[in-house]
Design an enzyme around this catalytic site. Structure first.
Site, PDB file in Angstrom:
ATOM      1  N   HIS A 104       0.855  -1.180   0.000  1.00  0.00           N
ATOM      2  CA  HIS A 104       0.000   0.000   0.000  1.00  0.00           C
ATOM      3  C   HIS A 104       0.895   1.235   0.000  1.00  0.00           C
ATOM      4  O   HIS A 104       1.859   1.302   0.781  1.00  0.00           O
ATOM      5  CB  HIS A 104      -0.912  -0.002   1.230  1.00  0.00           C
ATOM      6  CG  HIS A 104      -1.923   1.094   1.179  1.00  0.00           C
ATOM      7  ND1 HIS A 104      -3.045   1.027   0.380  1.00  0.00           N
ATOM      8  CD2 HIS A 104      -1.956   2.309   1.771  1.00  0.00           C
ATOM      9  CE1 HIS A 104      -3.730   2.155   0.504  1.00  0.00           C
ATOM     10  NE2 HIS A 104      -3.094   2.950   1.340  1.00  0.00           N
ATOM     11  N   GLU A 174       9.125   1.406  -2.882  1.00  0.00           N
ATOM     12  CA  GLU A 174       8.523   0.124  -3.286  1.00  0.00           C
ATOM     13  C   GLU A 174       9.539  -0.734  -4.033  1.00  0.00           C
ATOM     14  O   GLU A 174       9.701  -1.932  -3.744  1.00  0.00           O
ATOM     15  CB  GLU A 174       7.294   0.369  -4.157  1.00  0.00           C
ATOM     16  CG  GLU A 174       6.176   1.065  -3.396  1.00  0.00           C
ATOM     17  CD  GLU A 174       4.907   1.261  -4.197  1.00  0.00           C
ATOM     18  OE1 GLU A 174       3.838   1.277  -3.584  1.00  0.00           O
ATOM     19  OE2 GLU A 174       4.977   1.410  -5.440  1.00  0.00           O
TER      20      GLU A 174
HETATM   21  C1  GAR Z   1       1.812   1.319  -6.397  1.00  0.00           C
HETATM   22  O1  GAR Z   1       2.258   2.541  -5.873  1.00  0.00           O
HETATM   23  C2  GAR Z   1       1.069   0.526  -5.347  1.00  0.00           C
HETATM   24  O2  GAR Z   1       1.557   0.719  -4.054  1.00  0.00           O
HETATM   25  C3  GAR Z   1      -0.322   1.077  -5.483  1.00  0.00           C
HETATM   26  O3  GAR Z   1      -0.519   1.256  -6.860  1.00  0.00           O
HETATM   27  C4  GAR Z   1       0.745   1.563  -7.468  1.00  0.00           C
HETATM   28  C5  GAR Z   1       0.901   0.668  -8.689  1.00  0.00           C
HETATM   29  O4  GAR Z   1       2.031   1.036  -9.455  1.00  0.00           O
HETATM   30  N1  GAR Z   1      -1.283   0.181  -4.900  1.00  0.00           N
HETATM   31  C6  GAR Z   1      -2.412   0.578  -4.318  1.00  0.00           C
HETATM   32  O5  GAR Z   1      -2.768   1.731  -4.283  1.00  0.00           O
HETATM   33  C7  GAR Z   1      -3.243  -0.549  -3.699  1.00  0.00           C
HETATM   34  N2  GAR Z   1      -4.237  -0.026  -2.835  1.00  0.00           N
HETATM   35  P1  GAR Z   1       2.626   0.032 -10.539  1.00  0.00           P
HETATM   36  O6  GAR Z   1       1.435  -0.499 -11.372  1.00  0.00           O
HETATM   37  O7  GAR Z   1       3.508   0.877 -11.404  1.00  0.00           O
HETATM   38  O8  GAR Z   1       3.352  -1.057  -9.846  1.00  0.00           O
END
Ligand code: GAR
Length: 189
Positions: A104, A174
């Site tokens: 998250h 991340e």
């Molecule tokens: C990431 O920042 C993840 O933490 C978030 O969506 C983004 C996806 O990026 N997730 C959420 O908000 C879940 N509630 P990505 O598709 O480039 O990996």
């Protein structure tokens, strides 16, 4: 060998980063990616790494069995959510107890729950004048964003930061931490 399935709904930069991290690993590999959307970049990102991806409808995800069958086809034994925006149904939770984790883009329990995903989170953090944000890696349970927390890391939010600036800092955290946390959970290292 531990086989990971990644669930992703969007761009898939985390899915790509995790897949690359484990590409030459002897104990862990990403075997399949599942998505609720066929028009998103995650497919291209992982397919070029030789990882197959599949799309399921909202109903198929909610029912669970088609997804469980696909996971069985690939002998997946651990599920990593990486920007996955659908709720995980009970059938899937029961089939993978304590084997589904999520990342998250905020410091839970702040900025979690329904509607708090992607840029919405960073917009809320900036609007509230927070001085820090970060990432939370947690187990998935029946409630949104409420499973046991495994790991958190934080970054400063400056008064001049836009939501996009915060998103960039959070994405960097991340990429740095999610693969390591997965590795530690699966191998104890
Ligand atoms: C990431 O920042 C993840 O933490 C978030 O969506 C983004 C996806 O990026 N997730 C959420 O908000 C879940 N509630 P990505 O598709 O480039 O990996």
């Amino acid at each position: 060998m531990k086989n990971i399935a990644i669930f992703a709904s969007g761009s898939g930069t985390n899915a790509e980063n995790i897949s690359k991290y484990f590409a030459d690993n002897k104990n862990i590999r990403v075997v399949v990616v599942l998505s609720n959307n066929k028009n998103v970049k995650v497919h291209e990102r992982v397919n070029k790494l030789g990882i197959p991806s599949f799309v399921f409808s909202r109903d198929e995800f909610a029912e669970g069995t088609p997804v469980i069958n696909k996971l069985a086809d690939y002998a997946a034994d651990f599920i990593v959510l990486a920007g996955f925006m659908n709720k995980i149904p009970e059938t899937l939770l029961n089939a993978f107890p304590n084997k589904i984790i999520n990342i998250h883009p905020a410091l839970l329990p702040k900025y979690g729950g329904k509607g708090m995903f992607g840029m919405h989170v960073h917009e809320a953090v900036v609007a509230a004048g927070e001085k820090e944000s970060g990432i939370t890696i947690h187990y998935i349970n029946e409630a949104y964003d409420e499973g046991a927390i495994i790991f958190q890391a934080s970054c400063p939010v400056l008064p001049t930061d836009s939501p996009e600036d915060v998103a960039a800092k959070v994405h960097a955290l991340e990429y740095e931490h999610y693969p390591h946390v997965i590795e530690e959970l699966l191998t104890g290292r």
